[in-house]
Enzyme design. Sequence first.
Site, PDB file in Angstrom:
ATOM      1  N   HIS A 180     -13.846  42.178 -39.307  1.00 18.45           N
ATOM      2  CA  HIS A 180     -14.634  41.159 -40.020  1.00 18.45           C
ATOM      3  C   HIS A 180     -16.074  41.631 -40.218  1.00 18.45           C
ATOM      4  CE1 HIS A 180     -11.061  38.746 -39.637  1.00 18.45           C
ATOM      5  NE2 HIS A 180     -11.039  39.092 -38.353  1.00 18.45           N
TER       6      HIS A 180
ATOM      7  N   GLU B 284     -15.939  35.538 -34.258  1.00 18.19           N
ATOM      8  CA  GLU B 284     -15.201  36.766 -33.988  1.00 18.19           C
ATOM      9  C   GLU B 284     -16.005  37.998 -34.378  1.00 18.19           C
ATOM     10  OE1 GLU B 284     -10.888  38.868 -35.002  1.00 18.19           O
ATOM     11  OE2 GLU B 284     -11.424  36.980 -35.982  1.00 18.19           O
TER      12      GLU B 284
ATOM     13  N   HIS C 246     -10.327  42.947 -32.516  1.00 20.91           N
ATOM     14  CA  HIS C 246     -10.291  41.579 -33.047  1.00 20.91           C
ATOM     15  C   HIS C 246     -10.211  40.581 -31.913  1.00 20.91           C
ATOM     16  CE1 HIS C 246      -9.687  42.396 -37.372  1.00 20.91           C
ATOM     17  NE2 HIS C 246      -9.284  43.562 -36.892  1.00 20.91           N
TER      18      HIS C 246
ATOM     19  N   GLU D 170      -6.036  42.403 -30.132  1.00 20.33           N
ATOM     20  CA  GLU D 170      -6.459  41.006 -30.233  1.00 20.33           C
ATOM     21  C   GLU D 170      -6.991  40.602 -28.858  1.00 20.33           C
ATOM     22  OE1 GLU D 170      -6.810  39.121 -32.752  1.00 20.33           O
ATOM     23  OE2 GLU D 170      -5.362  39.682 -34.294  1.00 20.33           O
TER      24      GLU D 170
END
Length: 184
Positions: free
Chosen positions: A10, A24, A78, A145
Site C-alpha cells: 500500500h 496498514e 501486509h 499478513e
Amino acid sequence: MKLIVIDPGHGGTDSGAVGNGLKEKDVVLSIALKTDWYLNNYYKVKTIVTRYTDKYLSLQDRSKISNNNNADLFFSVHCNAFNSKPCGYEDYTYTSVSANTTNIRLIFHNKVKEVISKYGINYRGMKTKNLHVLRETRASAILAETLFIDNVHDSNLLKDINFIEDISRAYADGIALALKLEKK
C-alpha cells in the site's frame, strides 16, 4: 551476493486496511524498514525497498522493481483485516511455485513461527493465493499478513514496539536462513 526486494504494501493514497487507530500502510512501512535494517546490519546481502516513504506504487511498479533488478526474493509485508475468526498470522505464495520457492517459504515460515508462539498469536498457516505481486514477480515471492489490524488483540501487538522489533528480526532471520546468507 543475494538481492532481496522488500515491499511494504500500500502507501500514499492507498491506506490499505485500517483499524483501531492504525493504517496498514504505516505499520507495514515500519516493519519493512526494520526488516531491511536487520538484513543489512547482520548479513551480507543487497536489498531494495520498494518505498521508503508514504508514497503510492502500483502493483505493476512493485513487480517491475523486482524483475528489473533480478531479485532472488520478493518479500511483501501486509496486515490483514475483516476481523476474521480466528485472527493471527499467515503467509502466502502464488498458487503454483517451484520447489525452491516452497523450500524458501517453509524455512522462512518456521523462523517466523517462533515469534508467533512467543506472543501467543494464532497461527493461520501457509497459504497460496493468486495475487499480482506473487504471480508477476519472477523471483521467489512471499507475502506475509502480519496480524489483523482491525482485531483489538492483534492491533495492540502492532502498536507494541517490542513486537514490531521481534517480527522484523524474525522476517530478516527467516529470509537469511532460507537464502543461506552469510553473517557479517
